[in-house]
Design a protein around this motif. Structure first.
Motif, PDB file in Angstrom:
ATOM      1  N   GLU A   1     -79.322   4.072 -70.121  1.00  0.00           N
ATOM      2  CA  GLU A   1     -78.821   5.323 -69.548  1.00  0.00           C
ATOM      3  C   GLU A   1     -79.088   5.450 -68.063  1.00  0.00           C
ATOM      4  N   LEU A   2     -80.127   4.774 -67.549  1.00  0.00           N
ATOM      5  CA  LEU A   2     -80.539   5.062 -66.163  1.00  0.00           C
ATOM      6  C   LEU A   2     -79.567   4.472 -65.150  1.00  0.00           C
TER       7      LEU A   2
ATOM      8  N   MET B   1     -92.956  -2.438 -68.467  1.00  0.00           N
ATOM      9  CA  MET B   1     -92.900  -1.124 -69.105  1.00  0.00           C
ATOM     10  C   MET B   1     -94.287  -0.482 -69.185  1.00  0.00           C
ATOM     11  N   PRO B   2     -94.327   0.843 -69.099  1.00  0.00           N
ATOM     12  CA  PRO B   2     -95.595   1.552 -69.264  1.00  0.00           C
ATOM     13  C   PRO B   2     -96.185   1.292 -70.645  1.00  0.00           C
TER      14      PRO B   2
ATOM     15  N   ASP C   1    -100.385  -1.303 -63.649  1.00  0.00           N
ATOM     16  CA  ASP C   1     -99.963  -0.130 -62.890  1.00  0.00           C
ATOM     17  C   ASP C   1     -98.436  -0.212 -62.830  1.00  0.00           C
ATOM     18  N   THR C   2     -97.769   0.560 -63.689  1.00  0.00           N
ATOM     19  CA  THR C   2     -96.306   0.433 -63.846  1.00  0.00           C
ATOM     20  C   THR C   2     -95.574   1.549 -63.096  1.00  0.00           C
ATOM     21  N   ARG C   3     -95.952   1.713 -61.830  1.00  0.00           N
ATOM     22  CA  ARG C   3     -95.390   2.812 -61.038  1.00  0.00           C
ATOM     23  C   ARG C   3     -93.862   2.810 -61.020  1.00  0.00           C
TER      24      ARG C   3
ATOM     25  N   LEU D   1     -92.471   4.100 -64.308  1.00  0.00           N
ATOM     26  CA  LEU D   1     -92.748   5.525 -64.483  1.00  0.00           C
ATOM     27  C   LEU D   1     -91.843   6.349 -63.573  1.00  0.00           C
ATOM     28  N   ASP D   2     -91.677   5.902 -62.321  1.00  0.00           N
ATOM     29  CA  ASP D   2     -90.797   6.614 -61.392  1.00  0.00           C
ATOM     30  C   ASP D   2     -89.349   6.620 -61.881  1.00  0.00           C
ATOM     31  N   LEU D   3     -88.983   5.592 -62.639  1.00  0.00           N
ATOM     32  CA  LEU D   3     -87.612   5.508 -63.161  1.00  0.00           C
ATOM     33  C   LEU D   3     -87.442   6.279 -64.466  1.00  0.00           C
TER      34      LEU D   3
END
Lengths: 328, 328
Positions: free
Chosen positions: A236-237, A250-251, A296-298, A301-303
């Motif tokens: 979807e993104l 992935m987180p 650290d999956t920044r 997470l931001d996405l």
């Protein structure tokens, strides 16, 4: 209207994804008019309002990928793989399925792109196995890929191909390095990581489980439900936000085996924990010692990728989704 | 006694390597009894005391790799590649030569390994093109590989395969990310980096040269002589020192185009510099802007790889090796 293809649709994640799609009937705001599950064995069709086609075959065999692409599915999940232990034992099979299969699929999509301008979203399941020791305690988004298994090598190559085919505009790809899935339902598989689920799943069903490593071992986890959430979100993104970096860790939840055991105790009590038997296996210890502990999956997470809330939540999620498996 | 195979033996580096090997007659303290040069076109045989075989063919075509491996060369140089510009223009050819060719070679070696325990040293020419923007000004040994061209993707995949086949013990591989070679002798090739050499080589021969980028552009260079030195050293060093990290960025000289021009001025005077015509080419500017500027190559330096002394030394080296090309 949208048509979705899940390659590896018979596997644990493929089935979870298929059930979620069939139940919702839509993805990215569009009605799903066809869901195709492809795997080496005939996959179970989920129930729901969506048309489902199931087909069995070998992705790396002549013509199979072309037939799957003929119907021009707008979203393609490529989840099919020989797992790490098997790819390590059988070099030829691992490369054939995990590398040749991926290349053949990507080439079939490119051929259709060159014919008709077709440009599907391709969601590729990569793996933490792309990372190899020595690793920092917390691994960032810019960690160099130094796989230490053939499986990890094959996944790292898949990531590179995905990025290049996407850059060229043949398809719109995104690769997800999924955490170790915990609690895997069903039977143990050939993966060296199997015990991470087994020491919870078996006691929750009233059965004994073997723990082959030290309880201080730390690793990175997501529930099947969270992983299916990642796969849905990846379709979807807006991939423009990815830039040239099409592959993402992935987180997850960073937890030790001791943390797992404590979560089991909180949810199912001491009698469940007593079913775990510690039998150190130096071969598995050696494999696991090189594995990542935390990320650290920044970027992810931001996405908008959303992990489980805690390890206890992972155990509770399992009980909700598999209530019939518990003995009580 | 030792037998050496150079795949890509007709190219600029292959020929330089062949001349150095034929002239010395030995490598790693062992007498060379056979030097085989393989390329798409018949390579020139170097003069010297060594037996040389030259053969032409397509590495990716059926049986070619097997025939090359039949004689069980102890040292294999894999330098053959379609260059970056061509691999970008011709997607199929780039993947066929740069990826399929490499896989087919590695598989032929593995097949002989499985038959006889054969385990040659394999020296693979990788490239700085494995790195892609955004990049730090000085790139360390742990930089993540994010190629932005198909060529860079193919080289990054070659690195991964080399590491996995080496880990498995099928061969003893080492991959060298070679700096941009400067000054390339002979005619310009299809690489976008061609002008880095052209603005020196053509004026040194009394001819005009076009500079398509800003003189502030910085890049990473090695002379052909230094690069041949890296290839020789890679065949001799103890690969146990590499651990699982089989691929290394080679040392080089970080210089701007202005530094190049000043070196030209020091060596050949203002009249040589006056032959450079600045004609900005936005397409080449755009490609080059994403390229690496400088590296911290601690691992390679610790392993004994030795770069040129300075950019002026690079120009002087060229004049020594190609005195007949200069007009005076």
């Amino acid at each position: 209207m949208t048509s979705i293809l899940i390659i590896g649709g018979g596997g644990m994640l493929g089935q979870g994804l298929a059930r979620a799609l069939a139940a919702s009937g839509s993805l990215a705001g569009r009605t799903i008019d066809l869901l195709t599950l492809f795997d080496v064995m005939t996959a179970a069709a989920p129930s729901g309002p969506v048309s489902v086609e199931v087909s069995a075959g070998d992705l790396a065999a002549g013509g199979a990928a072309e037939r799957l692409i003929e119907g021009r599915p707008q979203i393609i999940y490529h989840l099919a793989a020989v797992v790490s232990g098997e790819a390590e034992r059988d070099f030829d099979k691992g490369y054939r399925v995990n590398l040749d299969g991926t290349q053949i699929l990507f080439e079939a999509i490119r051929a259709e792109h060159l014919r008709s301008g077709y440009c599907p979203r391709v969601v590729f399941a990569s793996s933490l196995a792309v990372f190899g020791a020595p690793l920092p305690d917390v691994i960032g988004d810019d960690q160099v890929l130094t796989p230490m298994t053939s499986y990890g090598t094959q996944k790292a190559i898949g990531e590179l191909l995905l990025a290049d085919y996407s850059r060229r505009g043949f398809f719109d790809g995104i690769g997800l390095r999924l955490p170790t899935i915990c609690i895997r339902p069903g039977k143990p598989n050939a993966a060296a990581s199997g015990f991470f689920s087994g020491i919870l799943r078996e006691p929750l069903a009233g059965e004994e489980a073997v723990l082959p490593v030290n309880p201080a071992v730390r690793h990175w986890f997501a529930s099947p439900r969270a992983a299916v959430g990642y796969l849905l979100h990846a379709a979807e993104l807006d991939t423009r936000a990815l830039g040239g970096r099409r592959n993402l860790t992935m987180p997850g939840i960073s937890a030790t085996v001791a943390d797992e055991i404590e979560a089991l105790r909180r949810v199912a009590g001491d009698e469940a924990v007593a079913l775990i038997r510690h039998e150190p296996d130096p071969a598995i210890e050696a494999i696991i010692s090189t594995w990542p502990k935390a990320f650290d999956t920044r970027r992810a997470l931001d996405l908008g990728f959303r992990p489980d809330a805690s390890f206890t939540a992972i155990v509770e999620t399992y009980l909700e989704d598999h209530a019939q498996d518990a003995p009580q």
